[in-house]
Design an enzyme around this catalytic site. Structure first.
Site, PDB file in Angstrom:
ATOM      1  N   ASN A 194      59.999 -24.915   8.004  1.00  0.00           N
ATOM      2  CA  ASN A 194      59.347 -24.153   9.061  1.00  0.00           C
ATOM      3  C   ASN A 194      58.330 -25.084   9.708  1.00  0.00           C
ATOM      4  O   ASN A 194      57.235 -25.281   9.175  1.00  0.00           O
ATOM      5  CB  ASN A 194      58.681 -22.921   8.431  1.00  0.00           C
ATOM      6  CG  ASN A 194      58.018 -22.040   9.469  1.00  0.00           C
ATOM      7  OD1 ASN A 194      57.932 -22.392  10.644  1.00  0.00           O
ATOM      8  ND2 ASN A 194      57.528 -20.894   9.030  1.00  0.00           N
TER       9      ASN A 194
ATOM     10  N   ARG B 270      63.766 -22.883  10.563  1.00  0.00           N
ATOM     11  CA  ARG B 270      63.340 -21.703  11.304  1.00  0.00           C
ATOM     12  C   ARG B 270      63.112 -22.128  12.753  1.00  0.00           C
ATOM     13  O   ARG B 270      62.340 -23.061  13.011  1.00  0.00           O
ATOM     14  CB  ARG B 270      62.047 -21.155  10.714  1.00  0.00           C
ATOM     15  CG  ARG B 270      61.510 -20.025  11.521  1.00  0.00           C
ATOM     16  CD  ARG B 270      60.153 -19.591  11.047  1.00  0.00           C
ATOM     17  NE  ARG B 270      59.691 -18.502  11.876  1.00  0.00           N
ATOM     18  CZ  ARG B 270      58.434 -18.308  12.223  1.00  0.00           C
ATOM     19  NH1 ARG B 270      57.504 -19.137  11.796  1.00  0.00           N
ATOM     20  NH2 ARG B 270      58.103 -17.295  12.980  1.00  0.00           N
TER      21      ARG B 270
ATOM     22  N   HIS C  84      60.008 -12.260  14.667  1.00  0.00           N
ATOM     23  CA  HIS C  84      59.998 -11.830  13.253  1.00  0.00           C
ATOM     24  C   HIS C  84      61.378 -11.305  12.832  1.00  0.00           C
ATOM     25  O   HIS C  84      61.481 -10.528  11.891  1.00  0.00           O
ATOM     26  CB  HIS C  84      58.986 -10.689  12.986  1.00  0.00           C
ATOM     27  CG  HIS C  84      57.552 -11.075  13.101  1.00  0.00           C
ATOM     28  ND1 HIS C  84      56.602 -10.201  13.571  1.00  0.00           N
ATOM     29  CD2 HIS C  84      56.891 -12.197  12.769  1.00  0.00           C
ATOM     30  CE1 HIS C  84      55.410 -10.771  13.545  1.00  0.00           C
ATOM     31  NE2 HIS C  84      55.557 -11.998  13.060  1.00  0.00           N
TER      32      HIS C  84
ATOM     33  N   ARG D 219      45.834 -10.864  18.497  1.00  0.00           N
ATOM     34  CA  ARG D 219      46.513 -10.562  19.769  1.00  0.00           C
ATOM     35  C   ARG D 219      46.334  -9.095  20.132  1.00  0.00           C
ATOM     36  O   ARG D 219      46.345  -8.222  19.266  1.00  0.00           O
ATOM     37  CB  ARG D 219      48.011 -10.845  19.670  1.00  0.00           C
ATOM     38  CG  ARG D 219      48.361 -12.288  19.446  1.00  0.00           C
ATOM     39  CD  ARG D 219      49.867 -12.487  19.593  1.00  0.00           C
ATOM     40  NE  ARG D 219      50.275 -13.769  19.045  1.00  0.00           N
ATOM     41  CZ  ARG D 219      51.107 -13.914  18.003  1.00  0.00           C
ATOM     42  NH1 ARG D 219      51.645 -12.855  17.414  1.00  0.00           N
ATOM     43  NH2 ARG D 219      51.403 -15.111  17.573  1.00  0.00           N
TER      44      ARG D 219
ATOM     45  N   GLU E 188      61.132 -14.370   4.119  1.00  0.00           N
ATOM     46  CA  GLU E 188      61.847 -15.009   5.227  1.00  0.00           C
ATOM     47  C   GLU E 188      62.588 -16.267   4.774  1.00  0.00           C
ATOM     48  O   GLU E 188      63.688 -16.554   5.250  1.00  0.00           O
ATOM     49  CB  GLU E 188      60.869 -15.324   6.362  1.00  0.00           C
ATOM     50  CG  GLU E 188      60.446 -14.046   7.088  1.00  0.00           C
ATOM     51  CD  GLU E 188      59.179 -14.182   7.909  1.00  0.00           C
ATOM     52  OE1 GLU E 188      58.096 -14.229   7.291  1.00  0.00           O
ATOM     53  OE2 GLU E 188      59.264 -14.241   9.137  1.00  0.00           O
TER      54      GLU E 188
END
Ligand code: ADP
Length: 430
Positions: free
Chosen positions: A22, A106, A195, A256, A400
């Site tokens: 990643n 990823r 996601h 956010r 993940e």
């Protein structure tokens, strides 16, 4: 590219390991998994790449070796991956091992082209590059990670797993913004969602928890980490998700804003005199929980509420829950019937007060949380709804890396493992 990537050589049946990478702009996180049994052999990260104080933390999980950590300058991603390779080699699990079947990457944005894991070729990489304008923060780093890994092992299958892939099944009416169609098409402006690897894994794992096949259940997945998103999954396929063109849309997140009136942006420009970059930073880094109360960590927010009755923290919590509840209601309506609501990621897995508050008052929808079950701490997937509830409420820790490794391994073991081919999970939308 340093070497032409001509694709893959079929691996012997003994090659069961997958290295998952990643790559961020200044970091690389990695895990080495053995897909013969799903065991994790090593996990680690390199951070602050390009700085004087780069740090590598490597944790071998077999063979009794100790966690190793060092701080020393690591100039670039190539040096970072070479350092990771050296650590793995010291454990006897180096990149040159014949047991390594593939490297899985990823990749944040796959646009509409990539709806499944894909063996990386020059053409695939060029398409990921074409998507940089819609993922300027993420895709360049992912590309650097891929190029570096290819240079280290040009003969090995390198597979991209896209954060957006699971959401490519969204119907057009859920993916479209109601803006001028020509402008939207010209600039590829639509809702992609992110996601996806987590939503795929958690929705499937939730079905398993219910003893059902994913095709038999409708699940609302709430991925609540520092970034947060919700998805509506009908019979194993995503039909709506809360993030959009970028990860800014939807739920209130750590930093956010999630959904706002887009006219706020013009207002900030025309009335507050802010520049585009300032607005970008405001909405992505200085909004959400941190904007409302100064903290983005849910533990700290709960502590401020529980210990001091802090009003800003209480308001931030309420805004966060209100938005979450609205999405639960919206996705309930989108799905028509719901079998489970699954909470995952840092907040979803750990913050019992968030789970309780998000479903409070929704008994008419068949949703309830059992206070005792909700308070139990565990790393295992579990139900927290009372037996009488029509809709299961679940806590399902996301994984993940395991999901990426599984997808990569399934692809390289399948006959589809020829350059540019996509995995078995669905056709591409061109
Ligand atoms: P990301 O991968 O998006 O960075 P994570 O899924 O690791 O995020 O979630 C990180 C967030 O999880 C933290 O910011 C914090 O708010 C929350 N978190 C972690 N542990 C707990 C806990 N025990 N209680 C409440 N919130 C927690």
């Amino acid at each position: 590219m340093t070497s032409p990537n001509t694709g893959t050589t079929p691996k012997p049946a003994t090659a069961t390991r997958v290295l998952v990478l990643n790559s961020g702009s200044s970091s690389v996180k990695y895990q080495l998994l053995d897909m013969a049994d799903g065991a994790r052999l090593a996990v680690g990260l390199v951070e602050r790449i390009g700085e004087e104080t780069s740090r590598l933390v490597h944790t071998p999980l077999t063979g009794g070796a100790e966690r190793r950590e060092r701080t020393a300058p690591i100039a670039d991603h190539r040096a970072a991956l070479e350092a990771v390779a050296a650590e793995l080699k010291a454990d006897g699990t180096g990149l040159d091992s014949p047991e390594l079947a593939a490297i899985g990457h990823r990749v944040v944005h796959g646009g509409l082209k990539f709806s499944a894991p894909t063996v990386i070729t020059d053409e695939v990489l060029a398409e990921v590059e074409r998507l940089v304008p819609v993922a300027p923060l993420h895709n360049p780093a992912n590309i650097t990670g891929i190029r570096t890994a290819q240079a280290l092992r040009p003969d090995l299958p390198q597979v991209a797993v896209f954060d957006t892939a699971f959401h490519t099944t969204m119907p057009e009416y859920a993916a479209r913004y109601a803006i001028d169609a020509e402008t939207a098409d010209a600039h590829r402006i639509r809702r992609y969602g992110f996601h996806g690897t987590s939503h795929a894994y958690v929705s499937r794992r939730t079905a398993q928890l219910l003893g059902k096949d994913p095709s038999e259940v409708n699940v609302i997945v709430l991925h609540l980490g520092n970034g947060a998103s919700a998805s509506a999954v009908a019979g194993g396929r995503c039909v709506d998700t809360s993030m959009g063109l970028t990860p800014l849309e939807g739920l209130v997140m750590g930093t956010r804003s999630g959904d706002i009136d887009p006219a706020v942006v013009f207002h900030l420009k025309r009335v507050a005199g802010m520049s585009d970059d300032e607005i970008d930073v405001l909405l992505n880094k200085k909004s959400g929980l941190v904007g409302l109360c100064g903290d983005n960590d849910m533990r700290e927010i709960r502590r401020r509420i529980d210990e001091g009755g802090d009003q800003a923290a209480a308001l931030a919590f309420d805004v966060y829950i209100h938005r979450l509840k609205k999405y639960i209601g919206a996705y309930y309506a989108v799905l028509g019937t719901v079998d489970a609501v699954a909470f995952t990621a840092g907040v979803g897995e750990n913050a019992a007060p968030v789970r309780a508050a998000a479903v409070a008052g929704l008994e008419e929808l068949g949703l309830a949380v059992d206070a005792g079950l909700n308070a139990v701490r565990s790393d295992e997937p579990r139900l927290i709804s009372p037996e009488y509830a029509r809709v299961a409420v679940a806590v399902v820790p996301t994984d993940e890396e395991l999901e990426i490794a599984q997808q990569v391994y399934a692809l390289v073991r399948s006959e589809a493992a020829v350059p540019g081919n996509r995995g078995p999970t669905g056709p591409a939308h061109d």
